[in-house]
Scaffold this motif. Structure first.
Motif, mmCIF file in Angstrom:
data_model
loop_
_atom_site.group_PDB
_atom_site.id
_atom_site.type_symbol
_atom_site.label_atom_id
_atom_site.label_comp_id
_atom_site.label_asym_id
_atom_site.label_seq_id
_atom_site.Cartn_x
_atom_site.Cartn_y
_atom_site.Cartn_z
ATOM 1 N N HIS A 1 56.175 19.796 9.453
ATOM 2 C CA HIS A 1 56.266 19.691 7.997
ATOM 3 C C HIS A 1 55.345 18.610 7.467
ATOM 4 O O HIS A 1 54.633 18.794 6.462
ATOM 5 C CB HIS A 1 57.726 19.402 7.614
ATOM 6 C CG HIS A 1 57.916 19.107 6.173
ATOM 7 N ND1 HIS A 1 58.075 17.818 5.688
ATOM 8 C CD2 HIS A 1 57.938 19.916 5.095
ATOM 9 C CE1 HIS A 1 58.218 17.858 4.379
ATOM 10 N NE2 HIS A 1 58.139 19.112 3.984
ATOM 11 N N LYS A 2 55.321 17.478 8.152
ATOM 12 C CA LYS A 2 54.492 16.352 7.710
ATOM 13 C C LYS A 2 53.010 16.751 7.709
ATOM 14 O O LYS A 2 52.294 16.565 6.709
ATOM 15 C CB LYS A 2 54.726 15.176 8.674
ATOM 16 C CG LYS A 2 53.951 13.921 8.338
ATOM 17 C CD LYS A 2 54.377 12.788 9.257
ATOM 18 C CE LYS A 2 53.368 11.639 9.215
ATOM 19 N NZ LYS A 2 52.067 12.021 9.778
ATOM 20 N N ILE A 3 52.574 17.355 8.796
ATOM 21 C CA ILE A 3 51.162 17.742 8.893
ATOM 22 C C ILE A 3 50.839 18.861 7.903
ATOM 23 O O ILE A 3 49.793 18.864 7.258
ATOM 24 C CB ILE A 3 50.826 18.178 10.338
ATOM 25 C CG1 ILE A 3 51.194 17.061 11.320
ATOM 26 C CG2 ILE A 3 49.350 18.547 10.468
ATOM 27 C CD1 ILE A 3 51.104 17.464 12.793
ATOM 28 N N ALA A 4 51.767 19.800 7.764
ATOM 29 C CA ALA A 4 51.545 20.917 6.836
ATOM 30 C C ALA A 4 51.393 20.405 5.407
ATOM 31 O O ALA A 4 50.496 20.825 4.671
ATOM 32 C CB ALA A 4 52.704 21.912 6.942
ATOM 33 N N SER B 1 45.546 22.174 15.191
ATOM 34 C CA SER B 1 44.517 23.179 15.443
ATOM 35 C C SER B 1 44.786 24.442 14.619
ATOM 36 O O SER B 1 43.881 25.004 13.991
ATOM 37 C CB SER B 1 44.498 23.512 16.947
ATOM 38 O OG SER B 1 43.826 24.716 17.188
ATOM 39 N N THR B 2 46.038 24.873 14.613
ATOM 40 C CA THR B 2 46.389 26.085 13.863
ATOM 41 C C THR B 2 46.134 25.887 12.366
ATOM 42 O O THR B 2 45.557 26.755 11.702
ATOM 43 C CB THR B 2 47.869 26.445 14.089
ATOM 44 O OG1 THR B 2 48.126 26.521 15.492
ATOM 45 C CG2 THR B 2 48.216 27.769 13.442
ATOM 46 N N ILE B 3 46.566 24.740 11.869
ATOM 47 C CA ILE B 3 46.394 24.486 10.425
ATOM 48 C C ILE B 3 44.916 24.461 10.055
ATOM 49 O O ILE B 3 44.498 25.008 9.027
ATOM 50 C CB ILE B 3 47.131 23.187 10.022
ATOM 51 C CG1 ILE B 3 48.644 23.472 9.990
ATOM 52 C CG2 ILE B 3 46.620 22.653 8.697
ATOM 53 C CD1 ILE B 3 49.510 22.293 9.596
ATOM 54 N N GLN B 4 44.122 23.860 10.920
ATOM 55 C CA GLN B 4 42.681 23.833 10.679
ATOM 56 C C GLN B 4 42.150 25.273 10.575
ATOM 57 O O GLN B 4 41.402 25.608 9.647
ATOM 58 C CB GLN B 4 41.989 23.091 11.840
ATOM 59 C CG GLN B 4 40.485 22.991 11.721
ATOM 60 C CD GLN B 4 40.053 22.257 10.457
ATOM 61 O OE1 GLN B 4 40.790 21.404 9.949
ATOM 62 N NE2 GLN B 4 38.884 22.614 9.928
#
Lengths: 348, 348, 348, 348
Positions: free
Chosen positions: C161-164, C122-125
């Motif tokens: 890290h993976k999602i980022a 959610s934050t990355i989005q």
């Protein structure tokens, strides 16, 4: 760091020495059922459940369970270091008759930095003449500038330890990092946590796993509660042989190196069962006033003093401006003992 | 306020009592010729020229002039209050055998606020039993909120004075404003300048014109030098019967009302010839620790104590939380005297 | 810690990339002969001798030697982080077009604590929608109380890290201890040193050996010089990709969590070539004022902002009271960029 | 000063302009019957009862009484200066089109000290070129040392006033003491209360009786609440045309003269309806950073700026190190207005 630390209600459950696993499980179940989260703490001296929750309950519900030795409610943010649950003050026995307790004035003295064999022998000779049994000195020095002298390191400690043992002297020295705890272990009697590491939580946590006493200095701008929480870190990870140290705080006043906070002494003695040590050398940082700050600390209620002494302060590798010479140190020790005697005689 | 205060070189010229006008003019001319600016200061005790300039000169050039009693160089920002030019410490004689001096411990005690005749009589009775000769109390109260009790005013002072005189008790009370100096004059023995007025320069200036002693409290965040400069204001406008008072400073620590700065005591005694008084009541602001802070002040070198006492602190109009009751006060006074005796016996 | 840090004269000798061993030895010999003590510093970007001594000398004596690229005199207590020897400001290239430099406003945002996969996604989005490329978040949390949530640890970092990486987002997170540097290395882009570790000199020293950028926060009561010396520690042990962070200091004022010190920003930019980042979230600690403190920082000259954002701040594991929600964060980012544009347009 | 200030419940009763004596008596009776203590406050703008008590009551019991215009509950320690009871922000009309309000940026500039006619004329010429309508300058200077220049006094003010009036310029200058209020009255437009007099309660009280605006500076170590209470003093004794001024606080950091506390600006705007003015000159005290601190203040939400300007700062009688020259001042004013425009355009 983040806010929202839980300051609700806490119950400290002292467990019986021979508590059985199923008894412990039953107690934990009851604590959980009351909406409390139990943390098991096992130290060299004791075995506890620290139960943190919101709504107060009647502690007799827990007190009668098998395996429970005692139960107390603690309202402070810090728990196991609070005086609320412990009868009397804690003492620390260093062996060979060296004890830190409210009944005598503990004295720890020595140079800022360990500089070599001659200096070690000379200092120890001086301490023995004064009847001082604990020697301070730095082998790992925290320095603001990376280009400054950072101490002679572990080899100097090994040598120091050898000479100290021959002379019945105990050693307190600063530990800077987790990776030094183990190598230092054999050669020291008290680990010192410096002001700059006062909230190095990992270091505090790891010092909880060691069976040697720890003296924790108040941070540069640490509150009384910060200091007690730092001690709580160590206690809750297993080591309850702790001392608290007032060493001056940072204020707007630049007439002294630090502002020695004498108010902290009676307050710490009121809040905690741990011994309180004063460091007048760093506290005011001016040689000619070190004695007066030490005397003030004694009548304010401290249990011991840690101060800097050097044969020739003006030639010391560091801290010369706040270090006593031997003659000053002798007068200092005599007066400190006389004044402590006065305090005891007057029931202060 | 502005920076750029001149901190160059200063020479204090003590003038002979019977100096003649032409002698004074000649000295001033010489001082001017050396590039120094002279300020004439005439107090009840002495007559001085404070000469401020840039380049140091050989003070013997001035010392041999007619009318000059003595000449000293002072390197501090403050001048006449500095210990650099005065042999020995100043004493203040309040009459009737009440003297503030380094040889005995001056004690000033009483309520935060004067509340009425019964309270005055009760307090005085208590002070007499303890042998305390100076009573404190507020009739003009500085209050943070305009809606708070501001004191009973001049009428209460007149009554207080009458009862005090009948009982051989001296009065110290706070003066809030220039317009109160004159009306208060007849009824007080010591004017007190509070922390909030510590840099009310006009008030300080006017207090210099009065022939009654003044106790100046350190400001909330006043430095040691600020306090000495405030005293310099009074001295340089004519009144040298001054006391300096440490009463706690404002720091980040909220565990106490103020942070009593014990370090200030030895430093002030080192820098100035004026008596130094400690106020442990405001200093820590917590009743049960007032005694310990007072004791710390004594061994740190103070010349006197000012503290709050009330028959029933919990019913006091103000400051109850830091005020001793009579029984606490009696123990306090006894211990303070015993400890001062210890200090004198040990040459501390 | 001890005083007596050497603040004499310092000369920074930049060495040529292909300097040969005998050339280096010759330079060191010359430096020694001049009474200076050389410290060799080799970073990923450069190769230096930091020569510290007492008496200034004509630096051309060194400048003409083979292997010397440039020579500068530095008068500050800190050396390699000083702006005195470096032309222009340092930039830090994080790869993939993410650069911290004086020419654009670096934005780092995210929650106080990493709480789980949903929150990370959610934050990355949210960050991607705002064009923010660097995400902050804690997996190792320093907590005043040992009973508080201390973060999800390394496993959460691996997931984060993976999602980022899938989303082109860089990671900044706090490192608490030396033993975590290596395990964290693969999963982070910037190491953050928190306020409580700002003078954990061993941690700083070890971070000098890593080839990833480090952001150093000012200590709770750290001076400007303390902060620069902390950065000097890292630089002098090999890592010059550093950022300085103002995050509020401890004062007597309790109306805010910390007192954000906006004065530090222009001063740090004047003293050092390193980028300066502002943390308005911790700086004032009150959600509704975070934006105003951030805006103040921008016009005061900062190079970037690090702030806390959470989908539902009131449910955050920690720091909710100072964390923006997405809608507030969107407005914040827009205004920050507009204001930075204004600053650039006006040559401020 | 004493603690135990009453912080219970407060009700502010705005009275109708034409309230009759018996109506007022009836309202006071009702307030008393509810256990509240009413204080009547009559200012040039309004007529109020400030009722302080313990237990909250339904304010509609009072609201319907004859003579009552409006009733509000206030939970703050300060009352009439609180934003809780007033719709919108207060503006101050100085006449001739000079207004201090949230809709424009008030600018007040001039030298630290008034030095003579040439300087006055030169400054006014500069201000007029910049469109600045309010001139600052000191004629009574508070100085730490009694030997420093204390200002040219009332004669200089009379001259300044004459020249200012000829040029449509308003005057703000510091008032040091009660006895100066009346003599200054005819020649000034705004009284300034300096940091050292911020809790000179008698001065504040007397300024409440004058019908000219007052700017109150925050004390050296004054809290936000202290400042608001100081303003409350003036308001409650009759003068509601007040401004609050942030001018830097005293902290441990010695890299700047004071630590300008930008956090105070949004907080004061949140808490009070009074205009907030920033003083960046004293705030940081370093000439080259004054502009950045001013810009930070603007985006943090201040309503005006007061800053020091001098034709040749290096020759100024005082404060030269923090004073802008005319060219710097011109750029400063232009940028301040542009940035204020940006703030308004962005609804910040």
């Amino acid at each position: 760091m983040c806010l929202q630390e839980d300051k609700g209600s806490t119950v400290i459950i002292q467990l019986e020495e021979k508590i059985q696993q199923d008894q412990l499980a039953h107690i934990e179940g009851q604590v959980n059922a009351l909406g409390y989260k139990p943390t098991e703490v096992r130290t060299q001296q004791g075995h506890y459940l620290v139960a943190i929750g919101k709504k107060p309950f009647d502690i007799r519900h827990i007190g009668h369970l098998d395996g429970v030795a005692d139960v107390h409610r603690v309202s402070d943010a810090y728990k196991l270091v609070s005086k609320k649950w412990k009868v009397g003050y804690s003492s620390i026995d260093l062996g060979d008759g060296v004890v830190i307790s409210p009944n005598e004035l503990a004295l720890m003295a020595g140079p800022c930095s360990i500089e070599g064999e001659d200096q070690i022998r000379s200092t120890i000779q001086h301490l023995k003449e004064q009847g001082v049994r604990i020697m301070r000195g730095g082998v790992f020095k925290p320095r603001t500038s990376p280009y400054s002298f950072r101490g002679l390191g572990i080899d100097a400690l090994v040598l120091w330890h050898k000479i100290a043992r021959e002379n019945g002297i105990k050693i307190i020295t600063e530990v800077l990092a987790v990776e030094d705890i183990e190598p230092m272990y054999e050669y020291i009697d008290i680990y010192q946590v410096g002001a700059r590491n006062s909230q190095n939580f990992r270091l505090l946590h790891e010092l909880g796993k060691v069976d040697k006493p720890v003296l924790v200095k108040r941070g540069m701008s640490g509150t009384i509660e910060d200091l007690l929480q730092s001690a709580e870190y160590i206690f809750s990870s297993g080591n309850e042989r702790l001392m608290l140290c007032e060493r001056g705080i940072r204020t707007y006043e630049s007439a002294y190196r630090n502002t020695f906070d004498v108010n902290a002494i009676p307050l710490l003695k009121e809040k905690s069962h741990l011994p309180v040590i004063a460091d007048p050398s760093h506290g005011i940082g001016i040689r000619k006033f070190v004695e007066q700050i030490a005397m003030a600390s004694i009548v304010a209620g401290c249990d011991g003093l840690i101060f800097e002494v050097h044969e020739t302060p003006e030639e010391a590798f560091s801290d010369g401006q706040q270090t006593l010479n031997y003659s000053e140190s002798s007068r200092f020790v005599q007066r400190a003992r006389d004044l402590f005697g006065f305090r005891m005689d007057h029931g202060m």
